[in-house]
Write a protein that holds these residues in place. Structure first.
Motif: not given
Length: 197
Positions: A19-33
């Protein structure tokens, strides 16, 4: 509703990112990287290659989510592992078709291994040939079997770690290992290859 990204489940973060919230992807990245990178590195055993595949994995994830094609309800982590897994297979296929073995690949480094330094040149060459032959057989295995075998023998991972990394049950991981060993034996017999010195 709780909007602290760190506590939201993966699926909510995916929806927010779509839906356009880029911070949400940053959180996913941190969680799974860390897990995704470890998974990739455990197979390719080269940090530069692992980095490239890691970046590509998340680029693919971004594109898929942005195109509205993500539909893996409740399984974001397993989905990421599958993307990484497919990119690793692509990498191996591409390398196989280029048919080059770099001097710093596993095979090239074999002769520099400390534990071989006492052996005679003939012993080292025999061992090197066996490793090359075995590597060739391993490369010929179906991708899922090859992956389990490499994680177990080259990365010394437990079956529990392998199951977690590949998103399958421990029984499935064990089954793939069993078939990999059977296939290696069968191929070795067909090609007259010794699996031990």
């Amino acid at each position: 509703m709780n909007h602290n990204p760190a506590t939201l489940p993966d699926e909510s973060l995916v929806a927010e990112y779509a839906a356009g919230n880029n911070n949400a992807f940053d959180t996913l990245l941190k969680r799974h990287q860390s897990r995704v990178f470890s998974f990739i590195y455990s197979i390719v055993r080269d940090s530069d290659i692992a980095d490239d595949i890691f970046q590509e994995t998340f680029v693919k994830a971004i594109v898929t989510i942005k195109q509205g094609r993500y539909n893996e309800s409740g399984k974001f982590g397993a989905w990421l592992s599958r993307i990484a897994h497919n990119l690793i297979i692509d990498y191996y296929r591409q390398n196989k078709s280029e048919n080059t073995v770099s001097a710093d690949s596993g095979e090239g480094l074999l002769l520099n291994k400390k534990e071989l330094s006492e052996g005679t040149v003939e012993d080292i060459l025999v061992t090197d040939q066996i490793h090359t032959d075995v590597r060739r057989l391993v490369d010929a295995l179906p991708a899922a079997q090859k992956e389990v075998l490499e994680m177990r023998y080259y990365r010394d991972m437990s079956f529990k770690e392998i199951a977690d990394a590949t998103g399958v049950s421990i029984n499935t991981a064990l089954g793939r290992m069993r078939y990999a060993i059977l296939n290696l034996r069968r191929m070795a017999e067909v090609h007259g290859i010794a699996l031990t010195a």
